[in-house]
Scaffold this active site. Sequence first.
Site, PDB file in Angstrom:
ATOM      1  N   ARG B  42       0.802  -1.215   0.000  1.00 50.02           N
ATOM      2  CA  ARG B  42       0.000   0.000   0.000  1.00 50.02           C
ATOM      3  C   ARG B  42       0.838   1.269   0.000  1.00 50.02           C
ATOM      4  O   ARG B  42       0.514   2.226  -0.695  1.00 50.02           O
ATOM      5  CB  ARG B  42      -1.033  -0.025   1.115  1.00 50.02           C
ATOM      6  CG  ARG B  42      -0.533   0.138   2.505  1.00 50.02           C
ATOM      7  CD  ARG B  42      -1.615  -0.210   3.470  1.00 50.02           C
ATOM      8  NE  ARG B  42      -1.944  -1.633   3.358  1.00 50.02           N
ATOM      9  CZ  ARG B  42      -3.138  -2.141   3.631  1.00 50.02           C
ATOM     10  NH1 ARG B  42      -4.111  -1.356   4.013  1.00 50.02           N
ATOM     11  NH2 ARG B  42      -3.351  -3.422   3.523  1.00 50.02           N
ATOM     12  N   THR B  43       1.936   1.300   0.743  1.00 49.23           N
ATOM     13  CA  THR B  43       2.715   2.533   0.789  1.00 49.23           C
ATOM     14  C   THR B  43       3.344   2.829  -0.569  1.00 49.23           C
ATOM     15  O   THR B  43       3.301   3.950  -1.075  1.00 49.23           O
ATOM     16  CB  THR B  43       3.804   2.444   1.872  1.00 49.23           C
ATOM     17  OG1 THR B  43       3.192   2.105   3.108  1.00 49.23           O
ATOM     18  CG2 THR B  43       4.535   3.765   2.021  1.00 49.23           C
ATOM     19  N   LYS B  70      23.000  -7.715  -5.099  1.00 44.94           N
ATOM     20  CA  LYS B  70      24.354  -8.168  -5.434  1.00 44.94           C
ATOM     21  C   LYS B  70      25.380  -7.673  -4.440  1.00 44.94           C
ATOM     22  O   LYS B  70      26.581  -7.800  -4.656  1.00 44.94           O
ATOM     23  CB  LYS B  70      24.722  -7.703  -6.846  1.00 44.94           C
ATOM     24  CG  LYS B  70      23.788  -8.248  -7.903  1.00 44.94           C
ATOM     25  CD  LYS B  70      24.070  -7.612  -9.256  1.00 44.94           C
ATOM     26  CE  LYS B  70      22.987  -7.989 -10.267  1.00 44.94           C
ATOM     27  NZ  LYS B  70      23.039  -7.131 -11.457  1.00 44.94           N
ATOM     28  N   ARG B  92      12.024   3.382   1.673  1.00 50.42           N
ATOM     29  CA  ARG B  92      11.602   2.470   2.751  1.00 50.42           C
ATOM     30  C   ARG B  92      12.790   1.557   3.018  1.00 50.42           C
ATOM     31  O   ARG B  92      13.365   0.985   2.088  1.00 50.42           O
ATOM     32  CB  ARG B  92      10.387   1.664   2.271  1.00 50.42           C
ATOM     33  CG  ARG B  92      10.155   0.306   2.932  1.00 50.42           C
ATOM     34  CD  ARG B  92       9.519   0.394   4.291  1.00 50.42           C
ATOM     35  NE  ARG B  92       8.284   1.099   4.340  1.00 50.42           N
ATOM     36  CZ  ARG B  92       7.060   0.521   4.297  1.00 50.42           C
ATOM     37  NH1 ARG B  92       6.943  -0.765   4.156  1.00 50.42           N
ATOM     38  NH2 ARG B  92       5.979   1.264   4.388  1.00 50.42           N
ATOM     39  N   HIS B 120       7.436   6.367  10.441  1.00 48.76           N
ATOM     40  CA  HIS B 120       6.683   6.242   9.191  1.00 48.76           C
ATOM     41  C   HIS B 120       5.798   7.484   9.131  1.00 48.76           C
ATOM     42  O   HIS B 120       4.592   7.428   9.366  1.00 48.76           O
ATOM     43  CB  HIS B 120       5.843   4.959   9.228  1.00 48.76           C
ATOM     44  CG  HIS B 120       5.258   4.586   7.894  1.00 48.76           C
ATOM     45  ND1 HIS B 120       5.365   5.382   6.775  1.00 48.76           N
ATOM     46  CD2 HIS B 120       4.566   3.484   7.501  1.00 48.76           C
ATOM     47  CE1 HIS B 120       4.755   4.790   5.760  1.00 48.76           C
ATOM     48  NE2 HIS B 120       4.269   3.635   6.179  1.00 48.76           N
TER      49      HIS B 120
END
Lengths: 437, 293
Positions: B42-43, B70, B92, B120
Amino acid sequence: MTAERPLLFTNARLIDPASGKEERGGVLVQDGLIQDVGPYVAVATDAEVVDCGGQVLAPGLIDMRAFIGEPGAAHRETLKSAGEAAAAGGVTTIMSMPDTNPVLDDPAIIDFVMRRARDTSIVNVRPAAALTKGLKGEEMAEIGLLREAGAVAFTDGDRSVTNAQVMRRALTYARDFDALIVHHVEDPDLVGTGVMNEGEFAARLGLPGIPREAETVMLERDIRLVRLTGGRYHAAMISCADSAEIMRDAKSRGLPVTCGVSINNLALNENDIGDYRTFLKLSPPLRHEDDRQAMIEALVDGTIDVIVSDHNPQDVETKRLPFSEAENGAVGLETLLSAALRLVHSNGVPIAKLLRAMSTRPAEILGLPGGRLQRGAPADLIVFDPDAPYVLDKRQLRSLSKNTPFDEARLQGQVTATMVAGRIVFDRLNVSREANV
Amino acid sequence: MDIQALLDLADEQVEVSRQVEKKKSTLRGRTQINLFFEPSTRTQSSFEIAGKRLGADVMNMSVASSSVKKGETLIDTAATLNAMRPDLIIVRHHAAGAVHLLAQKVDCSVVNAGDGAHEHPTQALLDALTIRRNKGRIEGLTVAICGDIIHSRVARSNMILLAAMGARVRLVAPSTLLPPGIARLGFETFTDMRKGLEGADIVMMLRLQRERMNGSFVPSVKEYFRFYGLDQEKLSYAKPDAFVMHPGPMNRGVEISSDVADGAQSLIREQVEMGVAVRMAVLEALASHLPNR
């Protein structure tokens, strides 16, 4: 519903360990409760009268540590046989350990044990639930649900929770439910292959020893975690002078900690192992005489709160083995009071103090209503002659297992009657016969 | 810009988003990179839609298929992206403080879309917007934040924002899920959920991560739901006109029962809509500060 006939005990030496009061008098019992107590008891005319003949009348004993084989090992002990042994020993409430099969880590199994005990046991059984699932020491058990189901404490029985993080979280979580954590303080790594107290005597017997530090290291850790979390904590059994010192210090800091001692560590020392007697192979092990003396001192000064029987029935297959291969444990419900009275006769411990550690304090710690000889308290009572001498014959024990460390020992002090919730469940006084006259 | 003004701006974006023509040109020509080191539905989609509705070119960098897999360090990734001259990076990351570290290494605007158990912020803003639209105010309301607070960035951002806006914030959780020392930060804490919900205007539930359910922080799902799961019975301790919120994704039957989640007091769906609006407002507010040459 018709009221049952009241029962009056007269001519008794009343000892109320809760108040420390001792006096001549009587107790009036009706509807499972103490209706009156003291030198002058208001007597209803229809009361049945029992003459105690000057013997001691005290609250029934509450034993915070008994292993019972039901469910899972009913050949060693059932709730019924343990109840009979307890009643004969003056124990009116047993806290049963959770290391049954299945383990008492599920509310449904707690429920089963409580129902089974209600139907088959003549004394009160209050189960302790597992602290961690399967007693594995990894994940905490359902403390909230188990408490609702009737568990009075949380413990992994004879196992220590070695993972400090698990212990920290359990103490933290248990605090929210005001649940008591009872812990066996013995670091299994330090115990290693040890089978008896480390020292001179073990060296002579050629047996690997268990250092006192196996206990003190674990106890010190736990005390730190209690300080961090504020959880209610009870060290199941301490056995050495250093542990008493640790407890004394923790209590002086006001931490919510209590501790117990096994009757074996009060009444016996490592020398009693003698010729590799496996019935004296115990956990914690019997220690040096100096430690035993320190335990008595700690009991008298209140550092040690409770005395437990550490009743642990083992059968022939697990005990008739070389010392190092035999299981730990001894039966103790039936001899708890007699063995404890040794401290009165030989060490001058006041009898009220002794009874306090076997009734009042356990009741307070577990939040049970018993442990006091007062109006309104449950009529869980014992009558005993503190001086009656006898030689213990293990074949006479009511327990299904006969692994007593006191076989053929001279003991002094015998229970003559036991009452649970107003009902006579053990009777050497012929209460019931007299009462029916 | 103060918070109320930002929420006013978000209110306008709600109207934009409800029109047929949802496109604005505030961010035309701008490049927005969504850099998500942790999976998010959702974010991430909310930021993507917000950027697109404002006219930006939005690029999603999912870590699963990137050079981070990597072994590239966070700072090297930042430098690489910076060289592509984005105007906005939405980040995020699973580590607290990582977004702050990345922001020091790039020239453009950085928006924190969640860093570890730290913050957040856009979630807190969307929660504030949702509350304000339904209650008409935030000041004076009693907000109970319940559940896995120790691991929750949503809880931390809401605690800060709602307290700053004058709400009375309570924290409700078993002690194992409360950060030690949190009481000293001035928030009322409750380990008994019924007491914690008493008189609450807003009940804000948090997600319990699966790996924390079985014995490590709480004994079991069954026990957690029994004592800390929001059902109608526990909700009845809150005010009759209380609203229920959840940042999602929900564990039905763990921290919240389905009848409460889908019930009349639930604002959970509305929170998602407000998410887009708040993120548009944040991006638009930032746009006015972006360099124009």
